[in-house]
Design an enzyme around this catalytic site. Structure first.
Site: not given
Ligand SMILES: NC(=O)c1ccc[n+]([C@@H]2O[C@H](COP(=O)([O-])OP(=O)(O)OC[C@H]3O[C@@H](n4cnc5c(N)ncnc54)[C@H](O)[C@@H]3O)[C@@H](O)[C@H]2O)c1
Ligand SMILES: O=C(O)[C@H](O)COP(=O)(O)O
Length: 629
Positions: A489, A512
């Site tokens: 990420e 997220h």
């Protein structure tokens, strides 16, 4: 440990967050419905009196007339008030114990309920000045003792004159009667306390306004051990909610707040003189980072997951790690439920079509969720909440967990994950991020799933093998997908993001944000700093994930030290012998161990000299020593 000033604190709406007589009226009405109190009138009279719009005598006598309460109702009131102590006062309980000799409660309320509440904060009845009730022969409250100066107008002034405290007095309260003490020249400062109620007329008169007890500590520099020396540096990363910064600044930390995460090298540099590190799910706190952290005593994970932290290293070196295990769970559950509905209706594709100008009215691949089978893998705080909500909208819930779990509602426990995968229309993953959960869902598991099933992963990116998943989507085996977490990420919102799941049909990809709601972030920003502060100030390790959990009651007039050591025989004896050699009398001692560490809190009547500290440090097996005060 004496304070410069005597602190005169009001009780109603200051020490506790409500007006006691208002509550007593409600309790009396509940207990004797045949004789209801006029609760609204009492509340109105309380406000008028507090704001100085009617005299105190008029306010109290009129309120007592409508109260209709009995001595027996006081028991319920006390129980209620014990749980209504102002939040920031409760958080600073330790301060009250340590400085009880300089703290007085001066209230126009009643001793009968104030004394038992204040006793829990180390304030003895000789330091509580308040009215007392008068009862009839049946125990009904019919008035107040009129010989007590506090029963009169300007009662607090009269009382303070008789106490002859001199000028080194600070009055803290929410009402005009508190200000009257300062007006009469009997206090050096009046602090308008607004944690529970803000009265403009009172604030106008104040030397300063305190929104919480932390404001008082900070502005009056009341806690010399803690506030006059800076506690240390706190580094907060990943844009944690700004209220966390305020709480830590109020607690005396020197706080730096960064919007992004830092990579290993950057963090190694930045962490050198940091005592408290605050992160979210992205910052990898590796052994290398921790080796550079010369002064680190605690890490706050402002999220649930702690898999990004080298917990073994923290355990071995006595670094406390706190997280927020509950704050964002509801947010994740709501997102999961929303995604189940959207994916069952094939809405990601319908929405994309509409944005492209394609009108396609059809019931193809569009289903209700009612009666469909939801399989939850990981029945922890999130999985079990989802179970309840999904059931309440008509889903048939199944779950699998490696631990023994109580099935909530009508949910059905599966004996294996394969059993769950085979029967579920929707599989939602809510396992924790332990390393062994890497590729928990791979090709074999996807093959076990029903044809056309939906998969949702809001847990951790490494839990699903994305390459295997892509093949199964392309084959048409998986017909809907919701993914919020990815193996890689970006560190910040400025970085580009790419994934093999891009442009797949009926797929919801989110960045997220499962726990990213205002509600959750504010809650986390309060919860984690509070735990960090308690740990730094009192040594409490409750809710931490690395050290043994220990909650210790404050001790009056004590010095306190924490000794962390390897969990091996004889450590406690060695520590106590060392203290005995220096003639140190132990007032209280609490020890808790886990497999690796012993966590010992010692309170003594004697200050720990450098020699004593050195001696304790040199005991074989000592991991870390921390002097609190
Ligand atoms: N997307 C987000 O923003 C977001 C927000 C909060 C939490 N999370 C993640 O959600 C997950 C769940 O959080 P939680 O608070 O419910 O955690 P939790 O620790 O309360 O529950 C996890 C459960 O999974 C079980 N489990 C672990 N491995 C398993 C396995 N292989 N098979 C079956 N069960 C297994 C555990 O026994 C436990 O009951 C965590 O990974 C957390 O990091 C993500
Ligand atoms: O562990 C968590 O709580 C979630 O993954 C959320 O993490 P975040 O705070 O980085 O969004």
């Amino acid at each position: 440990m004496k304070l410069r000033d005597k602190l005169i604190i009001d009780f109603d709406s200051t020490f506790v967050d409500e007006e006691s007589l208002d509550i007593l009226a409600q309790i009396a009405t509940r207990n004797h419905p045949e004789k209801p109190a006029d609760v609204e009138k009492i509340k109105h009279l309380t406000s008028l009196g507090m704001a100085g719009e009617i005299s105190f005598e008029e306010s109290i006598s009129e309120r007592l007339k409508c109260l209709n309460a009995n001595r027996k109702d006081l028991e319920d009131l006390i129980l209620h008030l014990i749980n209504s102590v102002s939040r920031s006062i409760e958080e600073n309980k330790d301060f009250f114990f340590r400085h009880a000799e300089d703290i007085y409660i001066v209230s126009s309320g009643f001793k009968e309920f104030i004394e038992p509440v204040c006793k829990n904060y180390g304030i003895s009845s000789s330091h509580v000045f308040a009215n007392t009730f008068v009862y009839d022969y049946k125990g009904n409250i019919v008035g107040l003792d009129e010989s007590n100066p506090l029963s009169n107008n300007q009662g607090k002034v009269k009382l303070l004159k008789s106490l002859k405290f001199g000028h080194d007095v600070v009055v803290i309260g929410d009402g005009i009667t508190d200000y009257e003490i300062r007006e009469a020249g009997l206090a050096r400062k009046f602090v308008a306390y607004t944690e529970n109620v803000k009265r403009e007329a009172v604030c106008e008169k104040a030397d300063f306004i305190a929104e919480s007890w932390n404001d008082i500590l900070l502005k009056l520099k009341l806690n010399p051990d803690f506030y006059q020396k800076k506690v240390g540096k706190a580094l907060l990363l990943e844009n944690v909610h700004h209220s966390a910064k305020k709480l830590l600044v109020d607690a005396g930390f020197d706080v730096e707040l960064l919007k992004t995460s830092l990579d290993e090298q950057e963090l190694c540099e930045k962490i050198k003189d940091v005592q408290i590190l605050g992160i979210r799910s992205k910052t990898m706190v590796t052994a290398k980072v921790l080796e550079s952290a010369n002064e680190l005593i605690a890490i706050g994970a402002f999220c649930i997951g702690t898999n990004q932290i080298d917990l073994d290293y923290c355990i071995k070196h006595g670094i406390a790690v706190f997280n927020a295990p509950f704050s964002n769970t509801r947010s994740v559950v709501e997102l999961a439920l929303a995604e189940i509905i959207l994916l069952m209706r094939n809405l990601p594709d319908s929405m994309r079509n509409m944005h492209r100008g394609v009108w396609k009215k059809s019931a193809d691949r569009s289903h209700e969720i009612r009666g469909k089978k939801l399989g939850i893998v990981g029945y922890g705080n999130i999985g079990s909440q989802l179970s309840i909500l999904a059931e309440s909208v008509g889903m048939d819930v199944y779950f699998y967990d490696v631990e023994e779990k109580l099935a909530l509602g009508n949910a059905t426990k599966c004996a294996s994950m394969v059993e769950l995968l085979r029967l579920s229309d929707v599989v939602s993953l809510h396992v924790d991020g332990r390393a062994t959960n890497t590729h928990l869902i791979g090709e074999d598991e996807l093959n076990e799933m029903k044809d056309g099933a939906i998969l949702i992963n809001l847990s951790r990116g490494h839990v699903v093998d994305l390459n295997a998943l892509v093949s199964k989507i392309d084959e048409g085996k998986i017909k809907g997908l919701g993914v919020d977490v990815f193996p890689e990420e970006p560190k910040s919102n400025n970085e580009h993001f790419d994934t093999v799941l891009k442009e797949k049909p009926n797929t919801i990809l989110t960045s997220h944000i499962g726990g990213s709601t205002i509600e959750a972030q504010i809650d986390i920003a309060h919860f984690v700093p509070q735990k960090l502060k308690e740990y730094v100030m009192s040594g409490s390790t409750m809710n931490n994930v690395t050290l043994p959990e220990l909650q210790i009651q404050p001790v009056k007039n004590a010095h306190r030290l924490i000794h962390m050591h390897k969990n091996k025989p004889g450590m406690l004896a060695d520590v106590n012998q060392a203290l005995a050699r220096y003639d140190v009398n132990i007032l209280s001692q609490a020890l808790k161990t886990n497999e690796q560490i012993g966590y010992l809190i010692i309170s003594t009547d004697k200050n720990f000299t450098e020699e004593i500290v050195e001696e304790l440090k040199n005991i074989d097996g000592t991991i870390r020593l921390r002097m609190l005060y």
